[in-house]
Design a protein around this motif. Sequence first.
Motif, mmCIF file in Angstrom:
data_model
loop_
_atom_site.group_PDB
_atom_site.id
_atom_site.type_symbol
_atom_site.label_atom_id
_atom_site.label_comp_id
_atom_site.label_asym_id
_atom_site.label_seq_id
_atom_site.Cartn_x
_atom_site.Cartn_y
_atom_site.Cartn_z
ATOM 1 N N GLN A 278 31.147 11.717 34.928
ATOM 2 C CA GLN A 278 30.168 10.694 34.572
ATOM 3 C C GLN A 278 29.726 10.897 33.121
ATOM 4 N N LEU A 279 29.754 9.827 32.355
ATOM 5 C CA LEU A 279 29.222 9.824 30.992
ATOM 6 C C LEU A 279 27.799 9.296 31.055
ATOM 7 N N VAL A 280 26.834 10.152 30.739
ATOM 8 C CA VAL A 280 25.415 9.796 30.817
ATOM 9 C C VAL A 280 24.838 9.822 29.398
ATOM 10 N N PHE A 281 24.029 8.840 29.058
ATOM 11 C CA PHE A 281 23.406 8.819 27.738
ATOM 12 C C PHE A 281 22.063 8.102 27.817
ATOM 13 N N SER A 283 19.067 5.772 25.844
ATOM 14 C CA SER A 283 18.969 4.731 24.818
ATOM 15 C C SER A 283 17.592 4.081 24.944
ATOM 16 N N SER A 284 17.295 3.173 24.040
ATOM 17 C CA SER A 284 16.003 2.507 24.080
ATOM 18 C C SER A 284 15.870 1.619 25.312
ATOM 19 N N LYS A 285 16.981 1.236 25.929
ATOM 20 C CA LYS A 285 16.930 0.403 27.124
ATOM 21 C C LYS A 285 16.784 1.227 28.397
ATOM 22 N N GLY A 286 16.987 2.524 28.307
ATOM 23 C CA GLY A 286 16.899 3.380 29.479
ATOM 24 C C GLY A 286 18.094 4.307 29.566
ATOM 25 N N VAL A 287 18.070 5.217 30.533
ATOM 26 C CA VAL A 287 19.194 6.122 30.763
ATOM 27 C C VAL A 287 20.313 5.344 31.439
ATOM 28 N N GLN A 288 21.540 5.512 30.936
ATOM 29 C CA GLN A 288 22.682 4.795 31.479
ATOM 30 C C GLN A 288 23.798 5.782 31.799
ATOM 31 N N TRP A 289 24.625 5.429 32.788
ATOM 32 C CA TRP A 289 25.781 6.259 33.094
ATOM 33 C C TRP A 289 26.922 5.392 33.624
ATOM 34 N N ARG A 290 28.110 5.932 33.470
ATOM 35 C CA ARG A 290 29.328 5.247 33.894
ATOM 36 C C ARG A 290 30.440 6.263 33.950
ATOM 37 N N SER A 291 31.567 5.881 34.525
ATOM 38 C CA SER A 291 32.713 6.772 34.554
ATOM 39 C C SER A 291 33.217 7.007 33.138
ATOM 40 N N PRO A 524 21.318 4.648 20.611
ATOM 41 C CA PRO A 524 21.784 5.682 21.540
ATOM 42 C C PRO A 524 21.200 7.043 21.190
ATOM 43 N N GLY A 525 20.945 7.855 22.202
ATOM 44 C CA GLY A 525 20.349 9.174 21.982
ATOM 45 C C GLY A 525 21.235 10.291 22.495
ATOM 46 N N SER A 526 20.730 11.064 23.463
ATOM 47 C CA SER A 526 21.458 12.218 23.998
ATOM 48 C C SER A 526 22.668 11.775 24.798
ATOM 49 N N VAL A 527 23.679 12.665 24.857
ATOM 50 C CA VAL A 527 24.916 12.403 25.590
ATOM 51 C C VAL A 527 25.191 13.579 26.514
ATOM 52 N N LEU A 528 25.617 13.277 27.746
ATOM 53 C CA LEU A 528 25.908 14.315 28.735
ATOM 54 C C LEU A 528 27.131 13.916 29.535
ATOM 55 N N ILE A 529 28.070 14.852 29.702
ATOM 56 C CA ILE A 529 29.179 14.668 30.632
ATOM 57 C C ILE A 529 28.849 15.460 31.886
ATOM 58 N N LEU A 530 28.863 14.798 33.036
ATOM 59 C CA LEU A 530 28.483 15.422 34.298
ATOM 60 C C LEU A 530 29.697 15.498 35.218
#
Length: 673
Positions: A278-281, A283-291, A524-530
């Motif tokens: 999962q790619l999680v990041f 942003s000003s719109k909220g936390v988002q994630w996707r494959s 966009p802000g922080s980036v996380l691979i889960l």
Amino acid sequence: MGHLGGLFLRIAPLLCIPLCGAERHSLPACRQHLEFTCSDGSCISKLKVCDGHTDCRDGSDEHHCSHVRCKKDEFSCRSHLCISTHSLCNGVDDCGDGTDEASCHNCTAGFFSCGPSDACLPGNKLCDRQTDCRDQRDETWEFCGSAQVGPQTASTCAVSEFQCGDAQCIRQAWRCDDMPDCSDGSDEDNCDQNECLVNNGGCSHTCKDQPKGFLCMCPDNMRLVEDSQCEEVDMCLEDDVCDQLCLHINGSLTCVCQEGYHMNLAARVCEAKGDKAQLVFSSSKGVQWRSVTGNEENKLAPHLPGLGAITGVASNGSLYWAAPGRAGAIYRISINGKSQEVVLVLKTKGAVSGLAVDWIHQLLYWTSTQTGSVSVALGDGSAQHQLITGLDKPTAVAVDPLQGLIFWAQCGNAPKIERASLDGRDRKALVTSSIHRPVALSLDMPRQLLYWLDQELRSISRVDLEGRHRKIVVESNGYLDRAFGLSVFEGFVYWSEEVTHSICRANKHNGQNLQVLLSNITSPGSVLILHPVLQPNGSSACGHPGTVCHHECIVSLLSGGLDFSCISQEGGQNKSQQVPTIAHTVSASAMSDPMFAGILSLIMFLSILLAGMFLWWWRVEEFRPSRSLTVQSLSLKESQDPLIIIQGSNTCLVKAREVYTHTQKDHSLSERR
């Protein structure tokens, strides 16, 4: 303003850098007055134009430079004079044509100008041995003279450094290089002497004197780093021949993958087994994630808005998010199920700038630029502690519980990256030079490498966990102009970039194969691979590298700090080598007053109830027929302390110091019986 006169704006990027990425504003492709646009469209600081070094890939920054070239740390006047950058905005016309004082703050009487676009400093803060200006001009030799020498001569520089006449420390390799680096120019004095006779010239191995200056040299199979230190050449890291593990077998190198990965024979890369990452990041719109492969649409948590730091636990899909702003708070949300209930985990002292999770010991680590600290808390937020204090604008943190290490970056007056054991002891500096504004950290667990993103240098670099084998893997490529988040997974580094509003990735070895995964993202802000493979279970260190428990690792977060200890099945302490289970210990002071009052009331109620039952039993026995008394043994294998709460196979202890006391009482009672 003329062509040369406009160059006074070269210094502006250095004096106008926002504090460690705290302020994030959208920027154009190149800032017109502060940056130079190369012929290929990339941006560089105007300070680097016509400085004698090629910074644009096409060399366009050094074209049309027939005019006089000033040295580094010098300002080019319209009158063709070169003056020290510290002479800018000092109230004196050093250029003779006023260009060094143009666009400076008009400070009122009793105030000192810190330079273009910087503040006006009260006069009592000038030469007070504490730097207040961003370029430290308020404490330089030029302004303070001999008044600064006395107190500062007591400070010592490292062996690999030269101490200037004003006590400033510079690299030994900069001495006698025909370019003054000390503010007083003392590094270019007495250059006819043999520098190798003093501290071996700062060289770790061989120092060779030259007619002017000296050279540091290394033996075979070693290379020179930072001009003075030699380190062994690791061919696996030198050439990056392997994606993960590199083995020397029969004189050749063999590439293998860590457990949890499989080798893609066609591409010769290691790919994670199981579900897609999962790619999680944020942003000003909220936390988002996707494959990470992009095969599914983005999922959005709009109730977590802002560029806050994020981390997560892959095994249960828990995502932790730190609210941006001065009021620090950390929240938790699940990204696996349909329910996206937001839970407040804890309120922190100061805003959170970096966040990481120890998935084995169930701990949260975070940095705060406001408090200048690295803090730690139990995963449920029941207790927290400032682990490391006195830091200068810490911006990021990473944790490797398998090795028992935490890492953090700070970007104040002395930017650097450090590490320590999980309990904050055994601090060690890993990166101290050629680093300006590190804003993000990420670990490559299989290769035991630490990556960092330098927002000012527009680069992504790496070192091993000892600070060796440093390498720049991604340099400014049009998508690193204002980057924030960073994560490493499989063969790629991932980052977010505000100018292009994108999430990008590139080869983690050399920055090739640049891909824009997502675009048109608002701030966009922080980036996380889960992915579970990034958080493997294994023989984890119980607090310190090399300390692995045989049975159980007790994590105690008391008023005195964070403590780890090994407990065997019999209750004794040991340090043998097997996988530990984890139990947390929370100080009584960590409980809220209502919680403590409730528990105390429960204890009193149970005590009264037990007393009543005992009186009832005694009266019943008193009227029963007499019979022989059989002595029965009372088992005390489990603690009878009502403040010790049993939860499954793990023990969550409220008072850590009572573990040993109960064990001793058990043994003593058994012996008496």
